[in-house]
Scaffold this motif. Structure first.
Motif, short mmCIF file in Angstrom:
data_model
loop_
_atom_site.label_atom_id
_atom_site.label_comp_id
_atom_site.label_asym_id
_atom_site.label_seq_id
_atom_site.Cartn_x
_atom_site.Cartn_y
_atom_site.Cartn_z
N HIS A 1 3.35 5.85 -9.40
CA HIS A 1 4.51 5.01 -9.70
C HIS A 1 5.13 4.40 -8.45
N TYR A 2 5.02 5.08 -7.32
CA TYR A 2 5.42 4.44 -6.07
C TYR A 2 4.48 3.28 -5.75
N GLY A 3 3.20 3.46 -6.05
CA GLY A 3 2.24 2.38 -5.86
C GLY A 3 2.59 1.16 -6.68
N GLU A 4 3.08 1.37 -7.90
CA GLU A 4 3.52 0.25 -8.73
C GLU A 4 4.67 -0.51 -8.07
N GLN A 5 5.53 0.24 -7.39
CA GLN A 5 6.68 -0.40 -6.75
C GLN A 5 6.25 -1.36 -5.63
N LEU A 6 5.16 -1.04 -4.98
CA LEU A 6 4.66 -1.92 -3.92
C LEU A 6 4.17 -3.26 -4.48
N GLU A 7 3.80 -3.27 -5.74
CA GLU A 7 3.24 -4.47 -6.36
C GLU A 7 4.28 -5.31 -7.10
N ARG A 8 5.51 -4.87 -7.10
CA ARG A 8 6.56 -5.62 -7.80
C ARG A 8 6.82 -6.97 -7.13
N ALA B 1 10.55 -7.42 -5.91
CA ALA B 1 11.07 -6.53 -4.87
C ALA B 1 11.02 -7.22 -3.51
N ASP B 2 12.09 -7.00 -2.72
CA ASP B 2 12.12 -7.61 -1.39
C ASP B 2 11.37 -6.74 -0.38
N ALA B 3 11.28 -7.23 0.83
CA ALA B 3 10.50 -6.57 1.88
C ALA B 3 11.09 -5.21 2.25
N GLU B 4 12.41 -5.09 2.24
CA GLU B 4 13.05 -3.83 2.58
C GLU B 4 12.72 -2.75 1.56
N HIS B 5 12.75 -3.14 0.27
CA HIS B 5 12.39 -2.20 -0.79
C HIS B 5 10.96 -1.71 -0.59
N LYS B 6 10.05 -2.61 -0.33
CA LYS B 6 8.65 -2.24 -0.16
C LYS B 6 8.43 -1.41 1.10
N ARG B 7 9.22 -1.66 2.12
CA ARG B 7 9.11 -0.85 3.34
C ARG B 7 9.49 0.59 3.06
N LYS B 8 10.60 0.78 2.34
CA LYS B 8 11.05 2.13 1.99
C LYS B 8 10.02 2.83 1.10
N VAL B 9 9.47 2.08 0.17
CA VAL B 9 8.47 2.64 -0.74
C VAL B 9 7.23 3.08 0.05
N ALA B 10 6.80 2.24 0.98
CA ALA B 10 5.62 2.57 1.79
C ALA B 10 5.85 3.85 2.60
N ARG C 1 7.83 6.32 1.75
CA ARG C 1 7.82 7.45 0.82
C ARG C 1 6.40 7.78 0.36
N ILE C 2 5.58 6.77 0.19
CA ILE C 2 4.18 7.01 -0.18
C ILE C 2 3.48 7.80 0.91
N ALA C 3 3.72 7.43 2.17
CA ALA C 3 3.10 8.14 3.28
C ALA C 3 3.54 9.60 3.30
N LEU C 4 4.83 9.84 3.04
CA LEU C 4 5.34 11.21 3.02
C LEU C 4 4.76 12.00 1.84
N CYS C 5 4.69 11.35 0.67
CA CYS C 5 4.11 12.01 -0.51
C CYS C 5 2.65 12.36 -0.29
N GLU C 6 1.92 11.47 0.34
CA GLU C 6 0.51 11.73 0.62
C GLU C 6 0.35 12.91 1.57
N GLN C 7 1.24 13.00 2.55
CA GLN C 7 1.20 14.13 3.48
C GLN C 7 1.50 15.43 2.74
N GLN C 8 2.52 15.42 1.89
CA GLN C 8 2.88 16.61 1.13
C GLN C 8 1.78 17.00 0.15
#
Length: 202
Positions: A130-137, A140-149, A151-158
């Protein structure tokens, strides 16, 4: 004659979770697996359905009646999800018994069972999708996608950390270095004989 003790492969289990999340968003939910993987898939399905009911419950346009119905669905799914965590741990006990591995009481025990870790990995696979879906919106502006990216990196690490830790735990359990047991969650709120809001209303 006992079989060779082989711990479940966590990479295969997480692959199952990730692939079914993607597939179930475009195709009917179907469990095509067998053995332990079929049980992992069933537990994962409860989380999948639960995730989307939780989204519905938070819709600003949902009526009181709709929210009440969703809340009841969430309770049923959450109970089923927790029941399946116990069944996953019971299945691991059966694997150990079939392999002739004694459930020694003197060995160290983890604070979290393999079933609980599999449940957490299931939820993480949903979160990543679902975070991946947010990147494709497109809205969504660039700031939103930056924050999502981030969080995805952190989720992948976890997700990677938990996957590795679970594999180590399972390897230790099947090698007899750690103790395994199923912890009964004994939920009270869905039991009509234990929840006072239910039995006092009769």
């Amino acid at each position: 004659m006992s079989s060779t003790p082989v711990a479940p492969n966590v990479s295969q289990l997480t692959k199952l979770q990730i692939e079914t999340v993607k597939r179930w968003h475009s195709e009917p939910i179907e469990n095509t697996y067998s053995g332990f993987e079929a049980q992992v898939c069933q537990q994962h399905e409860h989380n999948f359905r639960l995730w989307h009911e939780e989204d519905t419950a938070r819709s600003p346009s949902a009526t009181d009646s709709e929210i009440a119905n969703v809340k009841r669905a969430i309770d049923r799914l959450n109970q089923a999800r927790n029941d399946m965590i116990e069944k996953l741990d019971d299945a691991i006990t059966e694997m150990l018994c079939d392999a002739g591995i004694a459930l020694a009481q003197s060995k160290p025990i983890n604070t979290e069972t393999p079933g609980s870790a599999i449940d957490r990995l299931s939820i993480m696979s949903l979160r990543l999708f679902h975070y991946g879906e947010q990147l494709e919106r497109e809205d969504a502006d660039a700031e939103h996608k930056r924050k999502v990216a981030e969080r995805i990196a952190l989720c992948e690490q976890q997700h990677g950390d938990l996957s590795n830790s679970l594999q180590e735990l399972l390897d230790d359990i099947f090698a007899g270095r750690k103790q395994h047991k199923t912890y009964r969650q004994m939920k009270m709120y869905n039991d009509a004989s234990l929840n006072p809001a239910i039995y006092k209303s009769k």
